[in-house]
Design a protein around this motif. Structure first.
Motif, PDB file in Angstrom:
ATOM      1  N   ILE A   1      43.857  75.017  70.694  1.00 47.87           N
ATOM      2  CA  ILE A   1      44.965  74.389  70.122  1.00 47.87           C
ATOM      3  C   ILE A   1      46.325  75.050  70.786  1.00 47.87           C
ATOM      4  CG2 ILE A   1      46.495  73.862  68.078  1.00 47.87           C
ATOM      5  CD1 ILE A   1      43.613  73.504  66.629  1.00 47.87           C
ATOM      6  N   LEU A   2      46.291  76.330  70.782  1.00 50.19           N
ATOM      7  CA  LEU A   2      47.403  76.858  71.379  1.00 50.19           C
ATOM      8  C   LEU A   2      47.604  76.502  72.668  1.00 50.19           C
ATOM      9  CD1 LEU A   2      47.060  80.516  69.813  1.00 50.19           C
ATOM     10  CD2 LEU A   2      48.934  78.775  69.435  1.00 50.19           C
TER      11      LEU A   2
ATOM     12  N   VAL B   1      46.486  73.719  74.241  1.00 50.64           N
ATOM     13  CA  VAL B   1      46.768  72.395  74.448  1.00 50.64           C
ATOM     14  C   VAL B   1      48.244  72.016  74.010  1.00 50.64           C
ATOM     15  CG1 VAL B   1      46.270  70.112  73.667  1.00 50.64           C
ATOM     16  CG2 VAL B   1      44.437  71.511  74.420  1.00 50.64           C
ATOM     17  N   VAL B   2      48.644  72.766  72.851  1.00 52.94           N
ATOM     18  CA  VAL B   2      49.905  72.442  72.335  1.00 52.94           C
ATOM     19  C   VAL B   2      51.015  72.905  73.499  1.00 52.94           C
ATOM     20  CG1 VAL B   2      51.629  73.049  70.698  1.00 52.94           C
ATOM     21  CG2 VAL B   2      49.399  72.573  70.007  1.00 52.94           C
ATOM     22  N   THR B   3      50.755  74.063  73.984  1.00 53.01           N
ATOM     23  CA  THR B   3      51.860  74.556  75.070  1.00 53.01           C
ATOM     24  C   THR B   3      51.831  73.789  76.160  1.00 53.01           C
ATOM     25  OG1 THR B   3      51.027  76.753  74.566  1.00 53.01           O
ATOM     26  CG2 THR B   3      52.231  76.429  76.636  1.00 53.01           C
ATOM     27  N   HIS B   4      50.700  72.790  76.567  1.00 52.44           N
ATOM     28  CA  HIS B   4      50.976  71.742  77.724  1.00 52.44           C
ATOM     29  C   HIS B   4      51.886  70.742  77.267  1.00 52.44           C
ATOM     30  CE1 HIS B   4      47.707  73.977  79.601  1.00 52.44           C
ATOM     31  NE2 HIS B   4      48.064  73.456  80.679  1.00 52.44           N
ATOM     32  N   PHE B   5      51.920  70.478  75.864  1.00 53.72           N
ATOM     33  CA  PHE B   5      52.852  69.482  75.456  1.00 53.72           C
ATOM     34  C   PHE B   5      54.194  69.717  75.288  1.00 53.72           C
ATOM     35  CE2 PHE B   5      48.634  67.549  74.596  1.00 53.72           C
ATOM     36  CZ  PHE B   5      48.598  66.265  75.478  1.00 53.72           C
ATOM     37  N   ASP B   6      54.314  71.060  75.006  1.00 52.09           N
ATOM     38  CA  ASP B   6      55.609  71.496  74.453  1.00 52.09           C
ATOM     39  C   ASP B   6      56.083  72.493  75.543  1.00 52.09           C
ATOM     40  OD1 ASP B   6      58.036  72.419  73.126  1.00 52.09           O
ATOM     41  OD2 ASP B   6      56.803  73.610  71.822  1.00 52.09           O
ATOM     42  N   ARG B   7      57.136  71.734  76.553  1.00 45.99           N
ATOM     43  CA  ARG B   7      57.415  72.419  77.521  1.00 45.99           C
ATOM     44  C   ARG B   7      58.495  73.578  77.301  1.00 45.99           C
ATOM     45  NH1 ARG B   7      53.905  72.385  81.384  1.00 45.99           N
ATOM     46  NH2 ARG B   7      53.278  70.233  81.678  1.00 45.99           N
TER      47      ARG B   7
ATOM     48  N   ASN C   1      58.425  75.827  74.706  1.00 48.03           N
ATOM     49  CA  ASN C   1      57.932  76.955  74.330  1.00 48.03           C
ATOM     50  C   ASN C   1      56.290  77.335  75.271  1.00 48.03           C
ATOM     51  OD1 ASN C   1      57.208  79.304  72.783  1.00 48.03           O
ATOM     52  ND2 ASN C   1      56.678  78.318  70.907  1.00 48.03           N
TER      53      ASN C   1
ATOM     54  N   GLY D   1      52.578  80.585  73.157  1.00 45.99           N
ATOM     55  CA  GLY D   1      51.291  79.910  72.707  1.00 45.99           C
ATOM     56  C   GLY D   1      50.478  79.944  73.822  1.00 45.99           C
TER      57      GLY D   1
ATOM     58  N   GLY E   1      46.742  82.155  73.648  1.00 49.47           N
ATOM     59  CA  GLY E   1      45.604  81.121  73.670  1.00 49.47           C
ATOM     60  C   GLY E   1      44.644  81.791  74.832  1.00 49.47           C
TER      61      GLY E   1
END
Length: 60
Positions: free
Chosen positions: A16-17, A19-25, A27, A31, A35
Motif C-alpha cells: 500500500i505504501l 502504490v499510494v506513493t505512485h499516485f501521490d507525487r 509525498n 512512503g 515500503g
C-alpha cells in the motif's frame, strides 16, 4: 517453515505504501522508501529462514 500471518499484514502495508506513493507525487519519498525497506526486510527474513531450515534438515 511455518506460516506467520502477521507477515501477510506487513507485506500488505508495504504494498500500500508503494502504490499510494505512485499516485501521490507530492509525498514521493517517505512512503515509497518505507515500503521498499519493509519489502526487503521481509524478503531477507524469508530467505534466511529458508536457508536455516535447509541447513538444519541436511546437517542432521
Amino acid at each position: 517453515m511455518r506460516r506467520v500471518p502477521a507477515l501477510d499484514g506487513l507485506r500488505g502495508i508495504a504494498l500500500i505504501l508503494v502504490v499510494v506513493t505512485h499516485f501521490d507525487r507530492d509525498n514521493l519519498t517517505l512512503g515509497g522508501v518505507m515500503g521498499v525497506k519493509m519489502f526487503f526486510a521481509l524478503s531477507g527474513f524469508l530467505i534466511m529462514t529458508l536457508l536455516l531450515d535447509e541447513q538444519a534438515a541436511t546437517a542432521g
